[in-house]
Scaffold this motif. Structure first.
Motif, PDB file in Angstrom:
ATOM      1  N   GLU A  54       0.845  -1.185   0.000  1.00 48.11           N
ATOM      2  CA  GLU A  54       0.000   0.000   0.000  1.00 48.11           C
ATOM      3  C   GLU A  54       0.885   1.241   0.000  1.00 48.11           C
ATOM      4  N   SER A  55       0.352   2.316  -0.561  1.00 49.36           N
ATOM      5  CA  SER A  55       1.043   3.597  -0.472  1.00 49.36           C
ATOM      6  C   SER A  55       0.774   4.217   0.898  1.00 49.36           C
ATOM      7  N   ILE A  56       1.540   5.243   1.238  1.00 53.42           N
ATOM      8  CA  ILE A  56       1.321   5.956   2.502  1.00 53.42           C
ATOM      9  C   ILE A  56      -0.080   6.542   2.530  1.00 53.42           C
ATOM     10  N   GLU A  58      -2.762   5.352   1.041  1.00 60.13           N
ATOM     11  CA  GLU A  58      -3.742   4.272   1.258  1.00 60.13           C
ATOM     12  C   GLU A  58      -3.757   3.833   2.720  1.00 60.13           C
ATOM     13  N   LEU A  59      -2.583   3.735   3.332  1.00 64.05           N
ATOM     14  CA  LEU A  59      -2.520   3.376   4.755  1.00 64.05           C
ATOM     15  C   LEU A  59      -3.199   4.431   5.610  1.00 64.05           C
ATOM     16  N   THR A  60      -2.960   5.701   5.286  1.00 59.48           N
ATOM     17  CA  THR A  60      -3.596   6.802   6.029  1.00 59.48           C
ATOM     18  C   THR A  60      -5.111   6.736   5.881  1.00 59.48           C
ATOM     19  N   HIS A  61      -5.565   6.438   4.662  1.00 58.20           N
ATOM     20  CA  HIS A  61      -7.007   6.339   4.406  1.00 58.20           C
ATOM     21  C   HIS A  61      -7.642   5.228   5.253  1.00 58.20           C
ATOM     22  N   MET A  62      -6.973   4.077   5.338  1.00 60.08           N
ATOM     23  CA  MET A  62      -7.517   2.970   6.130  1.00 60.08           C
ATOM     24  C   MET A  62      -7.542   3.303   7.619  1.00 60.08           C
ATOM     25  N   LYS A  63      -6.513   4.001   8.086  1.00 59.69           N
ATOM     26  CA  LYS A  63      -6.497   4.419   9.486  1.00 59.69           C
ATOM     27  C   LYS A  63      -7.636   5.388   9.780  1.00 59.69           C
ATOM     28  N   GLU A  64      -7.916   6.271   8.834  1.00 55.38           N
ATOM     29  CA  GLU A  64      -9.025   7.220   8.998  1.00 55.38           C
ATOM     30  C   GLU A  64     -10.364   6.480   9.052  1.00 55.38           C
ATOM     31  N   ILE A  65     -10.517   5.474   8.204  1.00 55.40           N
ATOM     32  CA  ILE A  65     -11.757   4.680   8.195  1.00 55.40           C
ATOM     33  C   ILE A  65     -11.950   3.980   9.533  1.00 55.40           C
ATOM     34  N   HIS A 109      -1.210  -6.150   4.281  1.00 51.81           N
ATOM     35  CA  HIS A 109      -2.401  -5.716   3.565  1.00 51.81           C
ATOM     36  C   HIS A 109      -2.010  -5.238   2.172  1.00 51.81           C
ATOM     37  N   ASN A 110      -2.646  -5.783   1.150  1.00 47.61           N
ATOM     38  CA  ASN A 110      -2.324  -5.374  -0.214  1.00 47.61           C
ATOM     39  C   ASN A 110      -3.388  -4.425  -0.748  1.00 47.61           C
ATOM     40  N   ARG A 111      -3.040  -3.770  -1.818  1.00 44.42           N
ATOM     41  CA  ARG A 111      -3.923  -2.756  -2.392  1.00 44.42           C
ATOM     42  C   ARG A 111      -5.267  -3.362  -2.790  1.00 44.42           C
ATOM     43  N   GLY A 112      -6.347  -2.744  -2.337  1.00 40.64           N
ATOM     44  CA  GLY A 112      -7.688  -3.188  -2.699  1.00 40.64           C
ATOM     45  C   GLY A 112      -8.269  -4.273  -1.820  1.00 40.64           C
ATOM     46  N   ALA A 113      -7.483  -4.795  -0.866  1.00 42.15           N
ATOM     47  CA  ALA A 113      -7.988  -5.859   0.018  1.00 42.15           C
ATOM     48  C   ALA A 113      -8.918  -5.267   1.073  1.00 42.15           C
ATOM     49  N   ASP A 114      -9.737  -6.138   1.673  1.00 40.45           N
ATOM     50  CA  ASP A 114     -10.664  -5.662   2.692  1.00 40.45           C
ATOM     51  C   ASP A 114      -9.957  -5.580   4.046  1.00 40.45           C
ATOM     52  N   ILE A 115     -10.655  -4.972   5.008  1.00 34.39           N
ATOM     53  CA  ILE A 115     -10.158  -4.873   6.376  1.00 34.39           C
ATOM     54  C   ILE A 115     -11.033  -5.766   7.254  1.00 34.39           C
TER      55      ILE A 115
END
Length: 464
Positions: A54-56, A58-65, A109-115
């Motif tokens: 993941e890019s930085i 994308e990681l930031t986006h997931m943390k925000e979610i 975690h890879n790009r586009g995978a679920d959490i």
């Protein structure tokens, strides 16, 4: 800060235990050579085009979610507490928290995978509250789409897209009056007086945490696991629901390899993974640590000496947290045969890579499934609306392994292999939303007329 080369582990806090990771001593304590480090660098480069990092952003986006979801859980817990007449002084402290597990928590975690996430609440909140009032709260959020509740699942779950990221959220109600902000889930005593669904919901997090604790070198583990996950998906053997291995099973196999080669580089771990498991004498179980039989809250550990049904498991990979379970109970004779074929092929390719006869790209090439067999079965799931199709797709997919198992019991069929990826029809029918899967067949004898109608009839009846 995480110590990436940890020198010992002690799963039971017993200082008389040997100072190594796992249930046996390491196979090798060799440190990486320059060639191993170069191959590891090449491996990382080969993984990048496949979206395995993941890019930085994308990681930031997931943390925000996750932060937003945690806020919604806290809001919901306060509202339910007020409705249930919890005193105001207590209501502000009962808490509620989101935990993560699976690939996100493992750090792969890879790009586009679920959490994968878990909602943990205190004793005055019920599962019925979760699937009613919390579901309605989510339904009212502008970021939420494709929301659906799967209450009848073995581990009940709410599935959704939150700000374009797939999120699966399970639920656990602890026998506690409040959930501290810094509470960890590793203590077995938190399972006391819980029902089965809560215990197995908690085990997603508890197993993930134990895997990380039982791995000697986190960096090598994570890079090797990214490689094995991509390889397994590329070769059509990544799917717990269809009888192959799911994410936690692959993680445990890679973790066991890391335990046996604690100082090895990721490139060596990948090669040794294939050496180890292409020769594994199944159904001998794979353990990261021996089950702790001193804990007993009424849930069975995997133990074929005690549980007759466990004796029939074909590829047992045992989770390292109580209650210790086989993560591959869906595996069949056919799926094991296909997985073993791929292990052996993976060994051949990694040996070519380590002797400079091939590059890592060869390991991740997807074979042409549609030229592998002479005979195929197509299973089509179809609905008139997109919303109904989303639910119907999941329902049919969950039953497909029963069809492949029925086919392998047919005396005229030697092997049945389902490809995990589904496809849209080449010529879609107007007004229909359809998905199709394909099963390749090897017949025991050629030139015979074989009637598979009973197998298909039983399958379609099961899906109704």
């Amino acid at each position: 800060m995480e110590d990436k080369n940890r020198h010992s582990t002690d799963s039971n806090n017993d200082h008389s235990q040997p100072c190594y990771f796992g249930v046996t001593p390491p196979h090798s304590l060799a440190v990486p050579k320059l060639q191993d480090l170069k191959l590891t660098k090449d491996l990382k480069t080969a993984l990048k085009p496949h979206g395995m990092f993941e890019s930085i952003q994308e990681l930031t986006h997931m943390k925000e979610i996750l932060s937003k979801l945690n806020g919604l859980v806290e809001q919901w817990v306060r509202e339910v507490s007020i409705q249930k007449n919890i005193p105001p002084l207590v209501e502000g402290h009962v808490g509620g928290k989101i935990y993560t597990f699976g690939s996100y928590k493992l750090g792969v975690h890879n790009r586009g995978a679920d959490i994968d996430s878990l909602c943990v609440v205190s004793m005055h909140i019920d599962r019925s509250d979760y699937f009613t009032s919390f579901y309605q709260l989510l339904k009212g959020q502008s970021e939420v789409s494709d929301l659906r509740a799967v209450e009848e699942a073995f581990v009940p779950v709410i599935k959704m897209r939150f700000d374009n990221i797939e999120v699966d959220m399970t639920f656990a109600r602890l026998a506690l009056k409040e959930i501290p902000e810094d509470m960890e889930l590793k203590d077995d005593n938190i399972l006391r007086n819980l029902d089965r669904k809560c215990v197995y919901s908690l085990n997603g997090c508890r197993v993930t945490d134990e895997i990380l604790r039982l791995v000697p070198n986190i960096d090598s583990f994570r890079l090797a696991l990214r490689a094995i996950k991509l390889w397994a998906k590329s070769h059509g053997i990544y799917s717990n629901v269809l009888g192959y291995l799911g994410g936690v099973s692959w993680a445990m196999l890679v973790a066991r390899t890391c335990q046996l080669y604690p100082y090895a580089a990721a490139s060596t771990i990948v090669h040794n993974f294939f050496v180890l498991f292409s020769n594994w004498p199944w159904p001998k179980p794979v353990f990261l640590k021996m089950p702790n039989n001193s804990v007993n809250f009424g849930f069975q550990n995997w133990d074929p000496r005690v549980n007759p049904s466990d004796r029939y498991h074909l590829m047992p990979i045992i989770t390292p947290a109580y209650p210790h379970q086989n993560s591959t109970f869906n595996c069949s004779q056919s799926t094991r045969q296909v997985i073993m074929q791929e292990f052996r092929r993976g060994l051949e390719v990694t040996e070519e890579i380590h002797t400079n006869k091939a590059t890592w790209d060869k390991l991740f090439e997807t074979p042409n499934f549609f030229t592998k067999y002479k005979h195929y079965i197509a299973i089509v799931a179809s609905c008139s609306t997109e919303g109904d199709q989303l639910k119907w797709y999941g329902h049919v997919e969950s039953k497909l392994r029963h069809l492949t198992r029925a086919l392998e019991f047919n005396p005229h069929i030697h092997l049945s292999q389902i490809w995990p990826k589904s496809f849209s029809p080449v010529e879609p029918k107007p007004g229909r939303h359809s998905t199709q899967w394909f099963i390749g067949l090897v017949f025991a004898q050629c030139g015979m007329n074989i009637d598979l109608t009973p197998d298909f009839s039983n399958f379609t009846a099961m899906g109704k």
